[in-house]
Design a protein around this motif. Sequence first.
Motif, mmCIF file in Angstrom:
data_model
loop_
_atom_site.group_PDB
_atom_site.id
_atom_site.type_symbol
_atom_site.label_atom_id
_atom_site.label_comp_id
_atom_site.label_asym_id
_atom_site.label_seq_id
_atom_site.Cartn_x
_atom_site.Cartn_y
_atom_site.Cartn_z
ATOM 1 N N SER A 69 18.930 -46.262 -94.725
ATOM 2 C CA SER A 69 17.699 -45.481 -94.641
ATOM 3 C C SER A 69 17.828 -44.200 -95.441
ATOM 4 N N GLU A 71 16.723 -40.349 -95.386
ATOM 5 C CA GLU A 71 16.324 -39.344 -94.428
ATOM 6 C C GLU A 71 15.926 -38.070 -95.187
ATOM 7 N N SER A 82 14.511 -34.030 -89.168
ATOM 8 C CA SER A 82 14.351 -34.885 -90.346
ATOM 9 C C SER A 82 13.503 -36.110 -90.015
ATOM 10 N N ILE A 84 12.666 -40.276 -91.343
ATOM 11 C CA ILE A 84 13.077 -41.428 -92.147
ATOM 12 C C ILE A 84 11.914 -41.814 -93.049
ATOM 13 N N SER A 87 13.517 -47.442 -95.040
ATOM 14 C CA SER A 87 14.599 -48.238 -94.450
ATOM 15 C C SER A 87 14.590 -49.614 -95.101
ATOM 16 N N THR A 125 26.690 -41.520 -92.179
ATOM 17 C CA THR A 125 25.729 -40.619 -92.825
ATOM 18 C C THR A 125 26.379 -39.977 -94.035
#
Length: 488
Positions: A69, A71, A82, A84, A87, A125
């Motif tokens: 995804s 962000e 934040s 998204i 995705s 992340t």
Amino acid sequence: MFITNNLKRLLFGLCLVAISMQQGLNAQIVIGTPNLGFTQACANENFNSFSTTFIFSPETGLYPSNKFSVELSDSEGDFTNSVIIYSSTPGSITTSPATLEFSLPEDTSGENYKIRIVSSAPIATSSSSEAFAAYYKPQDSPFSINHLVSSAAFCTGGSYVLSIDNPGTGNNDSPLLYPNLNFKWYRETSPTTFEYVAEGQTLNVTTEGTYFARTDYGSCTSDSFSNRVSIIEVTSGEANALIVSSLGNPYCPGEGTTTLSTLVGNTYQWYKDGELIEGATSQMYQTNESGIFSVQVDLGDCSANGSIDLVSQLFESSIDVPEIIDTLEGYPLEINIIDNAISPQYSWYLDGVLLPNVTGPTYETDVFGDYTVVISETSGCVISVEYNFTIQESVDFFPDVDKIPNVISPNGDGINDTWIIPQIYHIEDTNTEVIIMDNKGNIVLKTISYQNNWPEVDLNLSSVNQVYYYIITTEDKKTKKGSITVVK
């Protein structure tokens, strides 16, 4: 047997631990910092697609259900809240490097956005990207301020308020229809430079200058800007109330009437060539004429005057016949058009039908009827001028009759309405005297230039038939006498 079973259970437990440890090792991946496929993200309804590329390792660390995804931070680069913005479908990305396409939310507006990449299985992340400007532009076209009036004034010690026009109508896509937008006002410092003045939907001007507004899309280029308005400070009677012609000056009347407009005031009065124009008391005045137009504007504590020498590109022309032409049958007439058109085209019509072989400025005819000639300018300002005239058979007021009539019937039927005498008595310089008297001896007509036009007025006859008497005396003193019976 007991020892053997316990040993089996121990070995089975060790296998489970080993498998779990191996799976744990496989579930660890590292995602690199995303590289941006752009320097700034400037989106609108026609374009909203951007890309980022990233690497991850190891490729074998991904579960089949994994999704990557994108962000997006807030406008200051903070990921606390934040969102998204893209995705991938589960398991669709399995090799590194990878590229993702995403779009901006419609409320995006700022200079320091960042993105980062997040995986779902296993969870990982990336570091955040470099900061970038990002704006979604819901309105990206020119708009109007001050109702498109290009000049304004304020009295010394006062101010003038400029505002963005609303609502959006016609060609004006007002940015006020989009509540999330912000605006910046600027003042020109040269023909090519300007300085920031203030923010907001309106601007209170206290300094002379030329001002305009722009929708605040930061460093993103945009077509969302307003017209310019020049504002002056006025001491009463000293200011020039600038007058602008909507079709320019000179203007082409073929495009319709031009609208003259001046600066905003409390009251207005327009003049043409120094003469007051009745009812012309609005900020705008429409005309299709040429001349010197002026206006007086009341600004409250002061006033302003302005003028414009308005020039129409209408060519000059004339026709050398009157609107009604009386002539006798068999006598041809020549009609001439005189004009200064650059590339004129002439069209002649008889009783509404085009005369196809008549294409010049001169036409000769002996045919009675209703005529129209249209002169069209075919170069530059394309316009036309039309003339109309009628050729009709004239009444012969001096027909060659054999004798002096003694009966007339002035009933308006065009037959025997007046007393018509032989032409010999109309020969120029004969000094023939004509006297007509009623039955009581009162003179009702006495002339030495009789035009066959008696009676010219209603005689108010008291009986069906009434008798008058005439005496015709020629220059050589020859006399003709008789009676005229007027039949009712």
